[in-house]
Design a protein around this motif. Structure first.
Motif, PDB file in Angstrom:
ATOM      1  N   LEU A   1      30.454  84.353  15.642  1.00  0.00           N
ATOM      2  CA  LEU A   1      29.134  84.613  16.236  1.00  0.00           C
ATOM      3  C   LEU A   1      28.687  86.055  16.009  1.00  0.00           C
ATOM      4  O   LEU A   1      27.508  86.302  15.718  1.00  0.00           O
ATOM      5  N   VAL A   2      29.615  87.001  16.120  1.00  0.00           N
ATOM      6  CA  VAL A   2      29.264  88.408  15.861  1.00  0.00           C
ATOM      7  C   VAL A   2      28.861  88.574  14.393  1.00  0.00           C
ATOM      8  O   VAL A   2      27.896  89.274  14.084  1.00  0.00           O
ATOM      9  N   ALA A   3      29.564  87.913  13.495  1.00  0.00           N
ATOM     10  CA  ALA A   3      29.204  87.970  12.071  1.00  0.00           C
ATOM     11  C   ALA A   3      27.816  87.366  11.837  1.00  0.00           C
ATOM     12  O   ALA A   3      27.032  87.892  11.038  1.00  0.00           O
TER      13      ALA A   3
ATOM     14  N   LEU B   1      30.589  95.773  11.041  1.00  0.00           N
ATOM     15  CA  LEU B   1      31.913  96.397  11.128  1.00  0.00           C
ATOM     16  C   LEU B   1      32.739  95.750  12.238  1.00  0.00           C
ATOM     17  O   LEU B   1      33.908  95.419  12.042  1.00  0.00           O
ATOM     18  N   TRP B   2      32.131  95.538  13.402  1.00  0.00           N
ATOM     19  CA  TRP B   2      32.850  94.901  14.516  1.00  0.00           C
ATOM     20  C   TRP B   2      33.306  93.495  14.144  1.00  0.00           C
ATOM     21  O   TRP B   2      34.437  93.103  14.450  1.00  0.00           O
ATOM     22  N   ALA B   3      32.426  92.735  13.505  1.00  0.00           N
ATOM     23  CA  ALA B   3      32.792  91.374  13.105  1.00  0.00           C
ATOM     24  C   ALA B   3      33.989  91.390  12.162  1.00  0.00           C
ATOM     25  O   ALA B   3      34.930  90.599  12.313  1.00  0.00           O
ATOM     26  N   LEU B   4      33.960  92.296  11.200  1.00  0.00           N
ATOM     27  CA  LEU B   4      35.035  92.353  10.215  1.00  0.00           C
ATOM     28  C   LEU B   4      36.337  92.879  10.819  1.00  0.00           C
ATOM     29  O   LEU B   4      37.422  92.411  10.463  1.00  0.00           O
TER      30      LEU B   4
ATOM     31  N   ILE C   1      35.223  95.631   5.134  1.00  0.00           N
ATOM     32  CA  ILE C   1      35.291  96.837   5.978  1.00  0.00           C
ATOM     33  C   ILE C   1      35.092  98.073   5.116  1.00  0.00           C
ATOM     34  O   ILE C   1      34.369  99.000   5.482  1.00  0.00           O
ATOM     35  N   PHE C   2      35.727  98.087   3.950  1.00  0.00           N
ATOM     36  CA  PHE C   2      35.547  99.204   3.020  1.00  0.00           C
ATOM     37  C   PHE C   2      34.075  99.376   2.640  1.00  0.00           C
ATOM     38  O   PHE C   2      33.541 100.484   2.652  1.00  0.00           O
ATOM     39  N   LEU C   3      33.401  98.282   2.311  1.00  0.00           N
ATOM     40  CA  LEU C   3      31.987  98.360   1.917  1.00  0.00           C
ATOM     41  C   LEU C   3      31.099  98.848   3.053  1.00  0.00           C
ATOM     42  O   LEU C   3      30.186  99.636   2.831  1.00  0.00           O
ATOM     43  N   VAL C   4      31.370  98.377   4.262  1.00  0.00           N
ATOM     44  CA  VAL C   4      30.541  98.760   5.411  1.00  0.00           C
ATOM     45  C   VAL C   4      30.738 100.220   5.780  1.00  0.00           C
ATOM     46  O   VAL C   4      29.808 100.898   6.196  1.00  0.00           O
ATOM     47  N   THR C   5      31.966 100.713   5.601  1.00  0.00           N
ATOM     48  CA  THR C   5      32.252 102.098   6.019  1.00  0.00           C
ATOM     49  C   THR C   5      32.095 103.117   4.906  1.00  0.00           C
ATOM     50  O   THR C   5      32.156 104.322   5.165  1.00  0.00           O
TER      51      THR C   5
END
Length: 130
Positions: free
Chosen positions: A68-70, A85-88, A125-129
């Motif tokens: 759901l967060v995703a 980021l939280w979803a991942l 996560i790498f892509l988002v950060t």
């Protein structure tokens, strides 16, 4: 809209996360007895054998929340990547829990399968950060 094209890989990973975790969580919810029966046999003889109901419930809740967060993150990604980021991160934590269970059950093939999912999530996560 400026961020849509560069974020396409993240969108795809979020969709992957929704499919993987929401479907799995809903399967556990609607087929509790089948999952419980299989996991009881899977963890028989391990220290987790007596905790199957609790652990199944925890994983079910985490999977549904992650999915759901995703889903919500897809709609907020261009303006704020925090939910993505939280979803991942939730997905990574859930996968680590599943990996631990597979290792405890000496299901090394099952544990290896989780590695593929984990790599996709870590790349997200790498892509988002980055």
């Amino acid at each position: 809209m400026d961020n849509f094209i560069p974020n396409i890989p993240v969108y795809l990973i979020l969709i992957f996360t929704i499919i993987t975790f929401l479907q799995s969580g809903l399967d556990k919810l609607f087929n509790w007895s089948g999952n419980y029966e299989w996991l009881t046999g899977h963890f028989k003889g391990t220290f987790m054998g007596g905790m199957v109901s609790l652990l199944l419930g925890i994983i079910l809740v985490l999977e549904i929340i992650t999915g759901l967060v995703a889903l919500v993150a897809i709609f907020t990604l261009n303006n704020d990547p925090a939910l993505a980021l939280w979803a991942l991160v939730l997905a990574a934590i859930t996968l680590l829990m599943l990996l631990f269970g597979q290792r405890v059950a000496n299901d090394y093939a099952g544990a290896f399968t989780i590695v593929g999912y984990f790599m996709v999530i870590i790349f997200g996560i790498f892509l988002v950060t980055a």
